[in-house]
Design a protein around this motif. Structure first.
Motif, short mmCIF file in Angstrom:
data_model
loop_
_atom_site.label_atom_id
_atom_site.label_comp_id
_atom_site.label_asym_id
_atom_site.label_seq_id
_atom_site.Cartn_x
_atom_site.Cartn_y
_atom_site.Cartn_z
N ASP A 146 26.39 49.40 36.43
CA ASP A 146 26.89 50.01 37.68
C ASP A 146 28.07 49.23 38.25
O ASP A 146 28.09 47.99 38.21
N HIS A 147 29.02 49.96 38.82
CA HIS A 147 30.14 49.37 39.54
C HIS A 147 29.84 49.49 41.03
O HIS A 147 29.82 50.60 41.58
N ASP A 185 33.02 43.41 44.88
CA ASP A 185 33.40 44.40 43.87
C ASP A 185 32.87 43.87 42.54
O ASP A 185 33.47 42.97 41.95
N VAL A 186 31.72 44.38 42.09
CA VAL A 186 31.06 43.82 40.90
C VAL A 186 30.67 44.92 39.93
O VAL A 186 30.45 46.07 40.32
N VAL A 187 30.57 44.54 38.69
CA VAL A 187 29.97 45.38 37.65
C VAL A 187 28.72 44.65 37.18
O VAL A 187 28.79 43.49 36.75
N PHE A 217 23.57 37.95 40.25
CA PHE A 217 22.79 38.99 39.57
C PHE A 217 21.39 38.47 39.26
O PHE A 217 21.19 37.28 39.03
N VAL A 218 20.42 39.39 39.28
CA VAL A 218 19.03 39.03 39.00
C VAL A 218 18.67 39.49 37.59
O VAL A 218 18.69 40.70 37.32
N PRO A 219 18.34 38.58 36.68
CA PRO A 219 17.90 39.01 35.34
C PRO A 219 16.62 39.85 35.45
O PRO A 219 15.70 39.49 36.19
#
Length: 263
Positions: A146-147, A185-187, A217-219
């Motif tokens: 997801d962006h 702004d992340v992917v 980010f959460v694995p």
């Protein structure tokens, strides 16, 4: 005459044997009862342990980052089946282990071995949640690929170019506040999630941990499961709303329009 005396003396001996047999029978009855109770207790503890380990787990909420969906000292149940056999959806409320650096170093006072032992025993059957302070609870906003961007002209977060109306669950300082005070702004990488708290201006979530090894980010392997029920206090007992409908129009990453092509 001799046979009569023998009969007279034989009677007390028979009564004593009967009393001994009765006492033995009662002893066996009590031992059997205690054995049955012990078996029931052991089976109950074993079943509770298996349920807690593989199906449902209990946690309490130590902070206000998910208000008003979850409040401080709420006790919740987490579905542990989802991470093993299912997948996550945008909007899910999940509990996960600290990916590294999200939580401050614990300064809790050392407890006695007795208290630790009791807490450990209660945790086996889900009556205690001693590791709640080592876990976090947030709402899933972005899935792998997801962006996710904050924010558009209306102050909304967009996922794959689609704005999300989060008014159903967000707690903001004012009605005019943007969905986040901090832009991003992340992917989302493969096998990871982007998570935010519902009390958006009071939550140290993915936005505030981009300087950590996991980049915020959460694995997915760190996720314990999905919160589905508030069990305590009783006046808050009920299912947790994931608000999946607020994300229903979000396209999959492969189907999302290319922002560069559109420009």
């Amino acid at each position: 005459m001799t046979s009569e005396k023998t009969a007279v003396h034989a009677a007390p001996s028979g009564e004593a044997a009967g009393r001994r047999e009765l006492r033995t029978s009662r002893r066996r009855g009590w031992l059997g009862f205690l054995r049955d109770v012990l078996v029931i207790v052991v089976v109950a503890v074993l079943v509770s342990f298996l349920v807690k380990t593989f199906v449902v787990r209990s946690f309490y909420i130590p902070s206000g980052s998910m208000e008003d969906t979850l409040e401080i000292r709420d006790r919740i149940l987490v579905d542990e089946v989802t991470p093993r056999f299912g997948s996550y959806d945008r909007g899910d409320v999940v509990v996960f282990r600290d990916p590294g650096g999200w939580l401050p170093v614990s300064t809790a006072p050392e407890r006695s071995p007795f208290v630790e032992g009791v807490d450990w025993a209660l945790s086996l059957v889900g009556l205690s949640a001693p590791d709640s302070d080592d876990h976090l609870v947030k709402r899933v906003i972005g899935l792998p690929g997801d962006h996710v961007v904050c924010c558009n002209a209306l102050g909304q977060i967009t996922v794959n170019g689609t704005p999300i109306d989060e008014t159903d669950y967000l707690k903001l300082p004012t009605a005019e506040s943007a969905a986040s005070a901090d832009e991003f702004d992340v992917v989302v990488p493969e096998d990871s999630l982007w998570v935010l708290g519902d009390n958006r201006y009071r939550s140290k979530d993915s936005r505030y941990n981009t300087d950590q090894p996991g980049k915020g980010f959460v694995p997915i392997e760190n996720v314990v499961g999905r919160v589905f029920l508030i069990t305590w206090p009783f006046d808050r007992f009920g299912l947790v709303d994931f608000h999946h409908e607020d994300f229903s129009s979000v396209p999959d990453p492969a189907d999302a329009p290319d922002p560069e092509a559109a420009s």
